[in-house]
Write a protein that holds these residues in place. Structure first.
Motif, PDB file in Angstrom:
ATOM      1  N   UNK A   1     -16.143 -15.101   1.200  1.00  0.00           N
ATOM      2  CA  UNK A   1     -16.012 -14.388   0.143  1.00  0.00           C
ATOM      3  C   UNK A   1     -17.377 -13.855  -0.009  1.00  0.00           C
ATOM      4  N   UNK A   2     -17.569 -12.522   0.531  1.00  0.00           N
ATOM      5  CA  UNK A   2     -18.809 -11.662   0.220  1.00  0.00           C
ATOM      6  C   UNK A   2     -20.158 -12.424   0.890  1.00  0.00           C
ATOM      7  N   UNK A   3     -19.926 -12.971   2.003  1.00  0.00           N
ATOM      8  CA  UNK A   3     -20.949 -13.703   2.828  1.00  0.00           C
ATOM      9  C   UNK A   3     -22.194 -12.765   3.204  1.00  0.00           C
ATOM     10  N   UNK A   4     -23.274 -12.991   2.785  1.00  0.00           N
ATOM     11  CA  UNK A   4     -24.413 -12.282   3.395  1.00  0.00           C
ATOM     12  C   UNK A   4     -25.680 -12.753   3.750  1.00  0.00           C
ATOM     13  N   UNK A   5     -26.160 -12.667   4.632  1.00  0.00           N
ATOM     14  CA  UNK A   5     -27.297 -13.372   5.197  1.00  0.00           C
ATOM     15  C   UNK A   5     -28.004 -12.685   6.396  1.00  0.00           C
ATOM     16  N   UNK A   6     -29.431 -12.964   6.721  1.00  0.00           N
ATOM     17  CA  UNK A   6     -30.071 -12.555   7.889  1.00  0.00           C
ATOM     18  C   UNK A   6     -30.551 -13.674   8.818  1.00  0.00           C
TER      19      UNK A   6
ATOM     20  N   UNK B   1     -34.971 -24.818  10.346  1.00  0.00           N
ATOM     21  CA  UNK B   1     -35.873 -24.354   9.393  1.00  0.00           C
ATOM     22  C   UNK B   1     -35.193 -23.666   8.152  1.00  0.00           C
ATOM     23  N   UNK B   2     -33.897 -23.009   8.301  1.00  0.00           N
ATOM     24  CA  UNK B   2     -33.425 -22.425   7.347  1.00  0.00           C
ATOM     25  C   UNK B   2     -31.931 -22.710   7.317  1.00  0.00           C
ATOM     26  N   UNK B   3     -31.286 -22.633   6.112  1.00  0.00           N
ATOM     27  CA  UNK B   3     -29.865 -23.173   5.752  1.00  0.00           C
ATOM     28  C   UNK B   3     -29.196 -22.131   5.167  1.00  0.00           C
ATOM     29  N   UNK B   4     -27.834 -22.048   5.391  1.00  0.00           N
ATOM     30  CA  UNK B   4     -26.802 -21.519   4.682  1.00  0.00           C
ATOM     31  C   UNK B   4     -26.001 -22.299   4.225  1.00  0.00           C
TER      32      UNK B   4
ATOM     33  N   UNK C   1     -29.607 -10.840  13.724  1.00  0.00           N
ATOM     34  CA  UNK C   1     -28.181 -10.680  13.214  1.00  0.00           C
ATOM     35  C   UNK C   1     -28.376 -10.613  11.632  1.00  0.00           C
ATOM     36  N   UNK C   2     -27.694  -9.461  11.205  1.00  0.00           N
ATOM     37  CA  UNK C   2     -27.531  -9.155   9.710  1.00  0.00           C
ATOM     38  C   UNK C   2     -26.272  -8.832   9.087  1.00  0.00           C
TER      39      UNK C   2
ATOM     40  N   UNK D   1     -16.023 -23.420   0.589  1.00  0.00           N
ATOM     41  CA  UNK D   1     -14.819 -22.516   0.264  1.00  0.00           C
ATOM     42  C   UNK D   1     -15.198 -21.173   0.441  1.00  0.00           C
ATOM     43  N   UNK D   2     -16.013 -20.937   1.601  1.00  0.00           N
ATOM     44  CA  UNK D   2     -16.122 -19.109   2.002  1.00  0.00           C
ATOM     45  C   UNK D   2     -16.979 -18.673   1.111  1.00  0.00           C
ATOM     46  N   UNK D   3     -17.930 -19.361   0.110  1.00  0.00           N
ATOM     47  CA  UNK D   3     -18.866 -18.882  -0.899  1.00  0.00           C
ATOM     48  C   UNK D   3     -20.194 -19.221  -0.485  1.00  0.00           C
ATOM     49  N   UNK D   4     -21.256 -18.492  -0.550  1.00  0.00           N
ATOM     50  CA  UNK D   4     -22.759 -18.883  -0.145  1.00  0.00           C
ATOM     51  C   UNK D   4     -23.127 -19.553  -1.418  1.00  0.00           C
ATOM     52  N   UNK D   5     -23.636 -20.817  -1.282  1.00  0.00           N
ATOM     53  CA  UNK D   5     -24.061 -21.661  -2.530  1.00  0.00           C
ATOM     54  C   UNK D   5     -25.841 -21.395  -2.196  1.00  0.00           C
ATOM     55  N   UNK D   6     -26.215 -21.243  -1.090  1.00  0.00           N
ATOM     56  CA  UNK D   6     -27.713 -21.278  -0.889  1.00  0.00           C
ATOM     57  C   UNK D   6     -27.888 -20.432   0.343  1.00  0.00           C
TER      58      UNK D   6
END
Length: 304
Positions: free
Chosen positions: A21-26, A197-200, A5-6, A204-209
């Motif tokens: 808000x502009x969430x991106x991850x794979x 193993x991985x975390x997002x 998933x991308x 408040x809708x924003x990616x911190x890490x």
């Protein structure tokens, strides 16, 4: 490595509320991913969008490298995003057979999945007789009937007692060990640290890490120190280039670092400066400490 998933620049608005808000991850094949954040951070909204039950405002996402349409891709996805919903007067096996009929799949996997979630002995019991934890385990069995490539779970241990939580976590680990990719949303730091193993990290809708749990916690760590003269100890410690800050609590010094420093090296430095320690322990920052640091930084940045 194959991308399951991308997600790119995903946004969702509910009127004036900017939920994502502009969430991106794979999501890469074979890993266990956690979306971590407090209630209202956008976890369930993100899952709802990629499962095609919530409409996005903007941005894009694609399953399996965009090679197949979302409708077809979702046939390779198992998901539990709501409370388990089965017929109370039907047995576990009868409910799973009904799921097979609805999804047009064979009954062949029913026994195997009941065994996997530890419900083999209760397969002929009515759903109404199940505890909340058993109901959740039956839901996981149901989501696995089509041998999905990815299993999506929204707050899988919510409302469960400690034993139920432990059982669900063990099942998640077992499923992952068999090669199934897992994406779970949780507000529990302990859950993500123990099974993912991985975390997002969302707030408040924003990616911190976004990255591996190990990288998030594998920072320079900190020392707990004690000496007969803590005032002198603190004075000497501040001379070391790797020392970032020092906090004193209950007659112990907590020494936070800005660079790698081993216990033996620090002990030698202090001894050379006429400090003999009565206590020395090096600790690694937990996911909780890192999470709090991230959210505090985010709050500070929003104020500036």
């Amino acid at each position: 490595m194959e991308t399951i998933l991308s997600i790119k620049n995903l946004n969702k608005r509910y009127g004036s509320l900017h939920a994502l808000q502009d969430v991106s991850f794979d999501i890469q094949k074979g890993h266990v991913y956690g979306i971590l954040g407090p209630n209202g951070s956008g976890k369930s909204t993100t899952l709802g969008i990629v499962l095609n039950v919530v409409n996005k405002t903007s941005g894009e996402y694609s399953w399996f490298g965009g090679k197949i349409e979302t409708h077809e891709a979702l046939k390779k996805v198992g998901a539990i995003i709501e409370r388990p919903n089965f017929y109370p007067y039907m047995t576990a096996v009868e409910n799973l057979k009904l799921v097979c009929k609805i999804k047009n799949i064979s009954y062949a996997k029913i026994e195997e999945k009941l065994e996997l979630v530890g419900l083999q002995e209760r397969k002929n019991s009515k759903f109404s007789s199940f505890s909340l934890g058993m109901k959740q385990r039956l839901a996981i069995a149901s989501a696995l009937l089509n041998d999905p490539e990815i299993l999506i779970l929204d707050e899988p241990t919510n409302g469960l007692d400690p034993q139920g939580i432990h059982q669900i976590r063990d099942i998640i680990k077992k499923i992952a060990s068999q090669g199934t990719t897992i994406l779970l949303a949780s507000h529990l730091l302990d859950e993500v640290e123990k099974v993912c193993s991985h975390v997002l990290v969302l707030r408040k809708g924003q990616v911190l890490y976004a990255g591996s749990v190990h990288e998030m916690t594998a920072n320079e760590g900190f020392f707990e120190l004690q000496a007969d003269d803590n005032a002198m100890l603190k004075k000497v410690l501040l001379k070391h280039a790797a020392v970032d800050s020092i906090k004193e609590e209950e007659n112990k010094l907590y020494v936070y670092l800005n660079a790698a420093l081993e216990a033996a090296e620090l002990n030698r430095f202090l001894f050379e400066n006429s400090i003999a320690l009565s206590y020395l322990v090096k600790r690694k920052n937990s996911l909780e400490e890192q999470f709090l640091e991230l959210t505090n930084q985010s709050k500070s940045n929003n104020k500036n």
